[in-house]
Motif scaffolding. Structure first.
Motif, short mmCIF file in Angstrom:
data_model
loop_
_atom_site.label_atom_id
_atom_site.label_comp_id
_atom_site.label_asym_id
_atom_site.label_seq_id
_atom_site.Cartn_x
_atom_site.Cartn_y
_atom_site.Cartn_z
N MET A 77 -40.79 -35.53 -44.24
CA MET A 77 -40.31 -34.52 -43.35
C MET A 77 -40.44 -35.06 -41.92
N LYS A 78 -40.90 -36.32 -41.77
CA LYS A 78 -40.76 -36.92 -40.37
C LYS A 78 -39.64 -37.13 -39.74
N GLU A 79 -38.40 -37.54 -40.38
CA GLU A 79 -37.25 -37.71 -40.14
C GLU A 79 -36.82 -36.22 -39.65
N ALA A 80 -37.08 -35.15 -40.21
CA ALA A 80 -36.46 -33.90 -39.97
C ALA A 80 -36.82 -33.61 -38.52
N LYS A 81 -38.03 -34.09 -38.27
CA LYS A 81 -38.52 -33.51 -36.72
C LYS A 81 -37.75 -34.20 -35.55
N ARG A 82 -36.72 -35.19 -36.00
CA ARG A 82 -35.95 -35.69 -35.03
C ARG A 82 -34.54 -35.07 -34.88
N ASN A 83 -34.21 -34.02 -35.81
CA ASN A 83 -33.11 -33.24 -35.69
C ASN A 83 -33.04 -32.33 -34.68
N HIS A 84 -31.79 -31.92 -34.36
CA HIS A 84 -31.70 -30.75 -33.10
C HIS A 84 -31.05 -29.83 -33.92
N PHE A 85 -31.39 -28.47 -33.73
CA PHE A 85 -30.60 -27.35 -34.41
C PHE A 85 -29.41 -27.18 -33.45
N LEU A 86 -28.29 -27.02 -33.91
CA LEU A 86 -27.08 -26.76 -33.09
C LEU A 86 -26.26 -25.59 -33.45
N GLY A 87 -26.64 -25.03 -34.61
CA GLY A 87 -25.91 -23.92 -35.14
C GLY A 87 -25.92 -23.70 -36.73
N GLN A 88 -25.37 -22.81 -37.05
CA GLN A 88 -25.35 -22.49 -38.64
C GLN A 88 -23.97 -21.73 -38.91
N LEU A 89 -23.55 -21.85 -40.26
CA LEU A 89 -22.37 -21.09 -40.63
C LEU A 89 -22.62 -20.68 -42.03
N GLN A 90 -22.06 -19.94 -42.75
CA GLN A 90 -22.12 -19.51 -44.24
C GLN A 90 -20.76 -19.07 -44.66
N ILE A 91 -20.46 -19.47 -45.95
CA ILE A 91 -19.33 -19.12 -46.83
C ILE A 91 -19.56 -18.19 -47.64
N LYS A 92 -18.96 -16.97 -47.70
CA LYS A 92 -18.99 -16.25 -48.61
C LYS A 92 -18.15 -16.25 -49.79
N ASN A 93 -18.60 -15.53 -50.90
CA ASN A 93 -17.63 -15.34 -51.99
C ASN A 93 -17.01 -16.54 -52.45
N ILE A 94 -17.55 -17.81 -52.66
CA ILE A 94 -16.87 -18.81 -53.21
C ILE A 94 -16.91 -18.97 -54.70
N LEU A 95 -16.18 -19.58 -55.25
CA LEU A 95 -15.83 -19.72 -56.49
C LEU A 95 -17.33 -20.22 -57.28
N PRO A 96 -17.62 -19.82 -58.39
CA PRO A 96 -18.84 -20.25 -59.01
C PRO A 96 -18.64 -21.73 -59.65
N SER A 97 -19.46 -22.76 -59.84
CA SER A 97 -19.23 -23.88 -60.28
C SER A 97 -20.40 -24.52 -61.06
N HIS A 98 -20.49 -25.41 -61.85
CA HIS A 98 -21.87 -26.00 -62.36
C HIS A 98 -22.50 -26.49 -61.25
N PRO A 99 -23.90 -26.70 -61.65
CA PRO A 99 -24.84 -27.23 -60.62
C PRO A 99 -24.34 -28.94 -60.09
N GLY A 100 -24.55 -29.25 -59.04
CA GLY A 100 -24.37 -30.60 -58.87
C GLY A 100 -22.99 -30.76 -58.58
N SER A 101 -21.86 -29.95 -58.64
CA SER A 101 -20.57 -30.22 -58.59
C SER A 101 -19.92 -29.10 -57.72
N PRO A 102 -20.21 -28.87 -56.35
CA PRO A 102 -19.46 -28.20 -55.59
C PRO A 102 -18.62 -28.93 -54.79
N TRP A 103 -17.36 -28.31 -54.71
CA TRP A 103 -16.15 -28.90 -53.93
C TRP A 103 -15.95 -28.49 -52.59
N ILE A 104 -16.83 -28.86 -51.77
CA ILE A 104 -16.94 -28.35 -50.25
C ILE A 104 -16.38 -29.50 -49.47
N LYS A 105 -15.54 -29.15 -48.40
CA LYS A 105 -15.27 -30.33 -47.58
C LYS A 105 -15.64 -29.98 -46.16
N VAL A 106 -16.14 -30.69 -45.50
CA VAL A 106 -16.85 -30.44 -44.05
C VAL A 106 -16.36 -31.74 -43.20
#
Length: 287
Positions: A1-30
């Motif tokens: 967790m030492k590396e996480a202390k260097r992070n700066h919180f800039l904001g957050q977002l949430q996508i709702k009602n996405i289609l279900p999928s198997h664990p480990g296989s989300p198809w998300i583009k950032v």
């Protein structure tokens, strides 16, 4: 967790009602875009449902100074060089050859998988929409095995496939990894042949791009829906097969590169099927 202390919180977002999928296989583009004024726009898209959310980050609140940025870049470069040095002994060596095996120049890529096309089809298979159900019926755990069923159903020369993989160093990987690799290449071959039946107009595709398989699948899924075949059975089997394959592929991408078969297992399968005989390829089609 030492590396996480260097992070700066800039904001957050949430996508709702996405289609279900198997664990480990989300198809998300950032997508992260920074304009000339230093304003950052972050956009997240669920590729299957095309739902997306975004937010903007100004160039003042919570941002680092130029001096801090330059310092962090230098530190990151030092860490990168250190990691590369530590990994060099493992990554700079080719896979060990099996005991008693003498390497010959003719053994390496003897079927031209690296430079030219190697077609592993015994003959042009008479595959069509009506034979799709039989192709899915020979699956085990939503994937395909390299065996007699695959050879009989798809017309794939199993012996030639094994020669290509063994010539690339498959036997040096150990039984567990080797078995998983055989399942991956078998499933990649099967999926490409299935997609070629449903959406032949998309071929050839540049399967060195991992999104190409997803793009072809989305187009095929829509086409099957319009056909209304078997009450959605085929499109569901195809969807589950692609999701299962992608989840497993993520574990062994490094093996495909190490064996010099291609950047992705789909690219290797595409070469083995003779779908990349031309350097001219179509860009991925996004629905």
């Amino acid at each position: 967790m030492k590396e996480a202390k260097r992070n700066h919180f800039l904001g957050q977002l949430q996508i709702k009602n996405i289609l279900p999928s198997h664990p480990g296989s989300p198809w998300i583009k950032v997508t992260i875009d920074i304009d000339a004024n230093g304003i950052t726009t972050v956009k997240v898209t669920d590729i299957r449902s095309l739902r997306s959310e975004s937010f903007k980050i100004g160039n003042d609140k919570g941002r680092l100074s130029q001096e801090q940025i330059e310092h962090m870049v230098k530190e990151a470069e030092k860490e990168r060089m250190k990691s590369a040095t530590e990994l060099m002994p493992r990554t700079s060596k080719l896979p060990a050859l099996p005991v008693g095996y003498e390497e010959k120049a003719s053994d390496v890529n003897s079927y031209g998988i690296g430079s030219s096309v190697s077609n592993v089809l015994k003959e042009t298979p008479r595959l069509n929409i009506s034979s799709l159900q039989a192709m899915f019926n020979i699956q085990e755990n939503n994937l395909w095995k390299l065996g007699a069923n695959l050879e009989e159903t798809f017309g794939i020369d199993i012996t030639k496939c094994m020669d290509i993989l063994q010539g690339a160093g498959l036997n040096s990987l150990g039984k567990k990894v080797g078995d998983d690799v055989l399942e991956l290449i078998s499933s990649a071959l099967a999926l490409l042949l299935i997609l070629k039946i449903i959406v032949p107009e998309l071929f050839p595709l540049d399967f060195s791009n991992q999104l190409s398989l997803l793009s072809a699948f989305m187009k095929a899924e829509n086409k099957l829906k319009k056909m209304s075949i078997d009450g959605g059975f085929l499109e569901e089997r195809l969807r589950v097969s692609v999701e299962t394959y992608i989840a497993k592929r993520q574990k062994y991408d490094w093996v495909c590169d190490m064996l010099e078969l291609g950047h992705t297992w789909e690219e290797a399968a595409s070469r083995m099927l003779g779908y990349t005989s031309s350097l001219e390829t179509k860009a991925p089609l996004y629905i």
